[in-house]
Design a protein around this motif. Sequence first.
Motif, PDB file in Angstrom:
ATOM      1  N   ALA A 194      -2.447   8.705   1.365  1.00 10.92           N
ATOM      2  CA  ALA A 194      -1.994   7.513   1.544  1.00 10.92           C
ATOM      3  C   ALA A 194      -2.919   6.781   2.615  1.00 10.92           C
ATOM      4  N   HIS A 195      -3.315   7.317   3.535  1.00 13.57           N
ATOM      5  CA  HIS A 195      -4.296   6.723   4.390  1.00 13.57           C
ATOM      6  C   HIS A 195      -5.652   6.410   3.843  1.00 13.57           C
ATOM      7  N   ASN A 196      -6.020   7.335   3.119  1.00 16.03           N
ATOM      8  CA  ASN A 196      -7.516   7.322   2.489  1.00 16.03           C
ATOM      9  C   ASN A 196      -7.333   6.120   1.515  1.00 16.03           C
ATOM     10  N   LEU A 197      -6.209   6.173   0.823  1.00 17.92           N
ATOM     11  CA  LEU A 197      -6.110   5.109  -0.255  1.00 17.92           C
ATOM     12  C   LEU A 197      -6.062   3.564   0.218  1.00 17.92           C
ATOM     13  N   ALA A 198      -5.164   3.514   1.350  1.00 21.09           N
ATOM     14  CA  ALA A 198      -5.101   2.391   2.030  1.00 21.09           C
ATOM     15  C   ALA A 198      -6.386   1.777   2.692  1.00 21.09           C
ATOM     16  N   LEU A 199      -7.255   2.747   3.029  1.00 23.92           N
ATOM     17  CA  LEU A 199      -8.723   2.261   3.611  1.00 23.92           C
ATOM     18  C   LEU A 199      -9.446   1.795   2.379  1.00 23.92           C
ATOM     19  N   ALA A 200      -9.321   2.410   1.298  1.00 21.60           N
ATOM     20  CA  ALA A 200     -10.270   1.861   0.050  1.00 21.60           C
ATOM     21  C   ALA A 200      -9.528   0.767  -0.413  1.00 21.60           C
ATOM     22  N   ARG A 201      -8.556   0.487  -0.232  1.00 21.76           N
ATOM     23  CA  ARG A 201      -8.037  -0.811  -0.765  1.00 21.76           C
ATOM     24  C   ARG A 201      -7.991  -1.880   0.107  1.00 21.76           C
ATOM     25  N   THR A 202      -8.485  -1.682   1.303  1.00 24.02           N
ATOM     26  CA  THR A 202      -8.680  -2.961   2.273  1.00 24.02           C
ATOM     27  C   THR A 202     -10.143  -3.361   1.883  1.00 24.02           C
ATOM     28  N   GLY A 203     -11.180  -2.557   1.163  1.00 17.82           N
ATOM     29  CA  GLY A 203     -12.446  -3.104   0.980  1.00 17.82           C
ATOM     30  C   GLY A 203     -12.133  -4.277  -0.033  1.00 17.82           C
ATOM     31  N   VAL A 204     -11.106  -4.500  -0.647  1.00 16.69           N
ATOM     32  CA  VAL A 204     -11.021  -5.494  -1.780  1.00 16.69           C
ATOM     33  C   VAL A 204     -10.327  -6.690  -1.165  1.00 16.69           C
TER      34      VAL A 204
ATOM     35  N   SER B 180      -4.603  -5.598  -4.421  1.00 19.84           N
ATOM     36  CA  SER B 180      -3.771  -4.593  -3.520  1.00 19.84           C
ATOM     37  C   SER B 180      -4.338  -3.066  -4.031  1.00 19.84           C
ATOM     38  N   VAL B 181      -5.077  -2.963  -4.995  1.00 23.96           N
ATOM     39  CA  VAL B 181      -5.543  -1.621  -5.348  1.00 23.96           C
ATOM     40  C   VAL B 181      -7.049  -1.569  -5.498  1.00 23.96           C
ATOM     41  N   ALA B 182      -7.753  -0.318  -5.231  1.00 23.59           N
ATOM     42  CA  ALA B 182      -9.104  -0.243  -5.130  1.00 23.59           C
ATOM     43  C   ALA B 182      -9.809  -0.382  -6.476  1.00 23.59           C
ATOM     44  N   TYR B 183      -9.661  -1.581  -7.153  1.00 23.34           N
ATOM     45  CA  TYR B 183     -10.313  -1.871  -8.406  1.00 23.34           C
ATOM     46  C   TYR B 183     -11.563  -2.965  -8.083  1.00 23.34           C
TER      47      TYR B 183
ATOM     48  N   TYR C 188       0.869  -1.201   0.052  1.00 23.75           N
ATOM     49  CA  TYR C 188       0.065   0.155  -0.027  1.00 23.75           C
ATOM     50  C   TYR C 188       0.821   1.279   0.030  1.00 23.75           C
ATOM     51  N   PRO C 189       1.929   1.693   0.899  1.00 22.89           N
ATOM     52  CA  PRO C 189       2.548   2.726   0.883  1.00 22.89           C
ATOM     53  C   PRO C 189       3.487   2.969  -0.314  1.00 22.89           C
TER      54      PRO C 189
ATOM     55  N   GLY D 259     -12.184   6.813  -9.386  1.00 19.22           N
ATOM     56  CA  GLY D 259     -13.558   6.631  -9.938  1.00 19.22           C
ATOM     57  C   GLY D 259     -14.296   5.736  -9.192  1.00 19.22           C
ATOM     58  N   HIS D 260     -13.694   4.617  -8.772  1.00 18.62           N
ATOM     59  CA  HIS D 260     -14.521   3.509  -7.845  1.00 18.62           C
ATOM     60  C   HIS D 260     -14.813   4.202  -6.611  1.00 18.62           C
ATOM     61  N   VAL D 261     -13.886   4.939  -6.033  1.00 19.82           N
ATOM     62  CA  VAL D 261     -14.304   5.610  -4.599  1.00 19.82           C
ATOM     63  C   VAL D 261     -15.262   6.663  -4.831  1.00 19.82           C
ATOM     64  N   ALA D 262     -15.259   7.250  -5.865  1.00 19.77           N
ATOM     65  CA  ALA D 262     -16.255   8.376  -5.758  1.00 19.77           C
ATOM     66  C   ALA D 262     -17.759   7.551  -6.137  1.00 19.77           C
ATOM     67  N   ALA D 263     -17.829   6.647  -6.822  1.00 16.65           N
ATOM     68  CA  ALA D 263     -19.213   5.961  -7.166  1.00 16.65           C
ATOM     69  C   ALA D 263     -19.793   5.514  -5.997  1.00 16.65           C
ATOM     70  N   GLY D 264     -18.703   4.771  -5.204  1.00 14.74           N
ATOM     71  CA  GLY D 264     -19.201   4.118  -3.974  1.00 14.74           C
ATOM     72  C   GLY D 264     -19.521   5.203  -2.974  1.00 14.74           C
ATOM     73  N   ILE D 265     -19.018   5.971  -2.764  1.00  9.79           N
ATOM     74  CA  ILE D 265     -19.216   7.176  -1.733  1.00  9.79           C
ATOM     75  C   ILE D 265     -20.668   7.789  -2.327  1.00  9.79           C
TER      76      ILE D 265
END
Length: 589
Positions: A111-121, A163-166, A33-34, A44-50
């Motif tokens: 970095a923190h927000n990306l890591a949170l989004a990636r844990t959803g996968v 490992s990515v929010a895809y 992640y880091p 795009g995926h973060v925006a659609a989900g939020i």
Amino acid sequence: MLRIPDWIRHRAVIAALWSAVVAASVLRIVATYPNTAQAYDEPGHVAAGIEFLDKGTYTLDPVHPPLAPTAIALPLYLAGARYPVLPESDPASHDYNVVGNRILYDGGNLAHNLALARTGVLPFFILGAVVVFLWARHFASPAAALFATFLYCTTPTILAFSSVAYTDMVAASTQLAAMFAFSLWLESPSRNAAARLALALGAAFLAKLTSFLFIPAAALLMTIVWLVRSKGKGDLLLRKRLLQLAAIVLLLPLMIWAGYFFSLHRVQAITGITPSNMASWQHFPGPVRSVGRELILRNPRFPAGEFFHGVAAAWVLNKEKSESYLLGHTKVGGWWYFFLLAIAVKSPIPLLLLAGLGLHSIGSYSTQPPTSGCRWIRLLPAAALAAVLLVTMHVSYQAGLRHILVALPLLAIIAGVGASQVFQMIRRPWRLGLTALVIALLSWQLAESIKAQADSLAYFNEFAGSDPSSVLVIGCDLDCGQDLNRLAGELRSRHIDDLELAIFTSADTDRSGLPHHELPDPARRPQGWIAVSARPRRTGSGIREILPLDYFAGLEAYRVANVGKTIRLYYVPATDPGSPRPPGTDSTR
């Protein structure tokens, strides 16, 4: 003779080994992640989900059903992220990358927000590991299931998209679960099997629209295998199967509607199409055009209208035949063998070899006279894989192996059977040599996976040669913007304070730790420090511009460094008479 020790067959030991392999893989995923910068589609995926969780609407990215974006956005939403306030009159308010970046950069903690989004996968990576194990164990053995899990968990492309929010790992795991559930139902059509199949299908259809291609094709080919290999013995249950299948088909629309929170919005609000801006609908068959126009004119409330909007958008995307890239060439509509070649160069060679051994083992075992059970069920994972590959030969939208990611877990299942079969051989003189070969292949697989740890998105096997960008480059097969953080560090270490930037990224480059930078200008020659990633270098497509294909011609003589696997850093002195000229100009002038 070598045999699998009896203690390995114990259920508790098997569970412990499986858990250790999966846990180690999860730790490896989180560790990336880091260092992995924002991948292109993540905002795009973060925006659609939020949007879906916060506003209850789903308009930004209808092509992707809501399961994956919701899973990606949920950790952020629980942490307090909300849909940003943007003026409706601002065109950027409808751009999912702009909206997603506003969410991800909120509070200055990308970095923190990306890591949170990636844990959803992550839960879907684990789901895939569970299904791989269960399917291999069901028709083979616990040893085959462990080998299959090991191969699944060490395949770089699977780790990359876990490992990515895809959406792709979400789709792969749910599609795999649906195929497995169908195989179980085909074998024994009980009420529980039918219920599991219905739930799995609902999840897969809510994960990605490719499920509507892959799952029916896989189900059809698996059914053909059942009909041919069972030799009519299942005919007594045919009426029961048809009734259950009809019930599932009737239930699926309700499940899909539930996945959209039972939305009931007006058609014009969902699509953004009004009578004044309605297009010609030329990509659709005549009856569909008529129905579409009538719906826009009448503007009724429509259940799960976002889903149908997404289907229509995906249809247009495929019909428009976007440009694809393969082996150094671009072509509108692509090549029928695109995905076959992608699997060949982006799968570890040990996985491919073991899959070949597994296919031989499955084929020879299933043709022997049965002593117990149904031999034909061993053919079903191979039938599902064949169906996926056959379908993709007719798909003109070719933007990366990730769109058929489900093929890799299926390969892992087949390869796991191949690896285990060697250990089941008895009284064969070549068994010791084959066992050594399998151990060597598994070790090679692990070594490939560890070597690719920091660059799994850009992983290619030895077949791709020294420059994989000459083989594949579009659709996150190589360049997904993941090396932006490394570029920022490289520029700081060299004290570079100004450069020309031609990289493929959706990130806000002004907030990414980069010095002052400008986009390339096709009207002038490249000069000074220049950072170019693989996709612009090969296709001309960068951040916001499309450059002539020969814009970077002649730069290789000025290369200073490689940054990660995707970015090249050049320095062209302003006074160098041999420096590159603007495209189309005569270098002798």
